[in-house]
Motif scaffolding. Structure first.
Motif, mmCIF file in Angstrom:
data_model
loop_
_atom_site.group_PDB
_atom_site.id
_atom_site.type_symbol
_atom_site.label_atom_id
_atom_site.label_comp_id
_atom_site.label_asym_id
_atom_site.label_seq_id
_atom_site.Cartn_x
_atom_site.Cartn_y
_atom_site.Cartn_z
ATOM 1 N N ALA A 1 5.091 23.262 53.917
ATOM 2 C CA ALA A 1 5.289 23.180 52.476
ATOM 3 C C ALA A 1 4.550 21.982 51.875
ATOM 4 N N LYS A 2 4.397 20.912 52.628
ATOM 5 C CA LYS A 2 3.687 19.725 52.144
ATOM 6 C C LYS A 2 2.182 19.926 52.141
ATOM 7 N N GLY A 3 1.692 20.889 52.876
ATOM 8 C CA GLY A 3 0.259 21.126 52.919
ATOM 9 C C GLY A 3 -0.445 20.336 54.008
ATOM 10 N N VAL A 4 0.159 20.231 55.165
ATOM 11 C CA VAL A 4 -0.446 19.536 56.297
ATOM 12 C C VAL A 4 -1.624 20.367 56.795
ATOM 13 N N SER A 5 -2.616 19.723 57.363
ATOM 14 C CA SER A 5 -3.826 20.410 57.794
ATOM 15 C C SER A 5 -3.533 21.451 58.874
ATOM 16 N N ALA A 6 -4.400 22.441 58.960
ATOM 17 C CA ALA A 6 -4.218 23.567 59.875
ATOM 18 C C ALA A 6 -4.158 23.143 61.348
#
Length: 88
Positions: free
Chosen positions: A37-42
């Motif tokens: 949800a925070k948008g951490v890298s793949a």
């Protein structure tokens, strides 16, 4: 009542341990979802997912082992009850 306490402990400790391990697995799963949800890298998400999958596999192996141990303890308890009942 005192004679039921060891039996009760033998039957309840696997349930306690399984619930503790299950709770840890649930928290790990929630941590991965929060990072998504925070948008951490793949690549970081892939690494975390692999770790959670490994934890799930280990949890399943532990629960199977606990079931085997609990079954063995119940079997031993029945043997000891039968031996006590026969007066040996």
């Amino acid at each position: 009542m005192a004679e039921f306490l060891p039996i009760l402990l033998v039957l309840l400790w696997p349930l306690f341990l399984l619930s503790a391990l299950g709770g840890a697995g649930y928290l790990a799963w929630r941590a991965v979802r929060a990072l998504e949800a925070k948008g951490v890298s793949a690549p970081e998400l892939v690494a975390l997912r692999e770790r959670v999958e490994l934890l799930e596999e280990q949890l399943e192996a532990q629960s199977a082992e606990l079931r085997r141990v609990a079954d063995g303890q119940q079997f031993t308890e029945k043997l000891l009850e039968n031996r006590a009942g026969k007066g040996l």
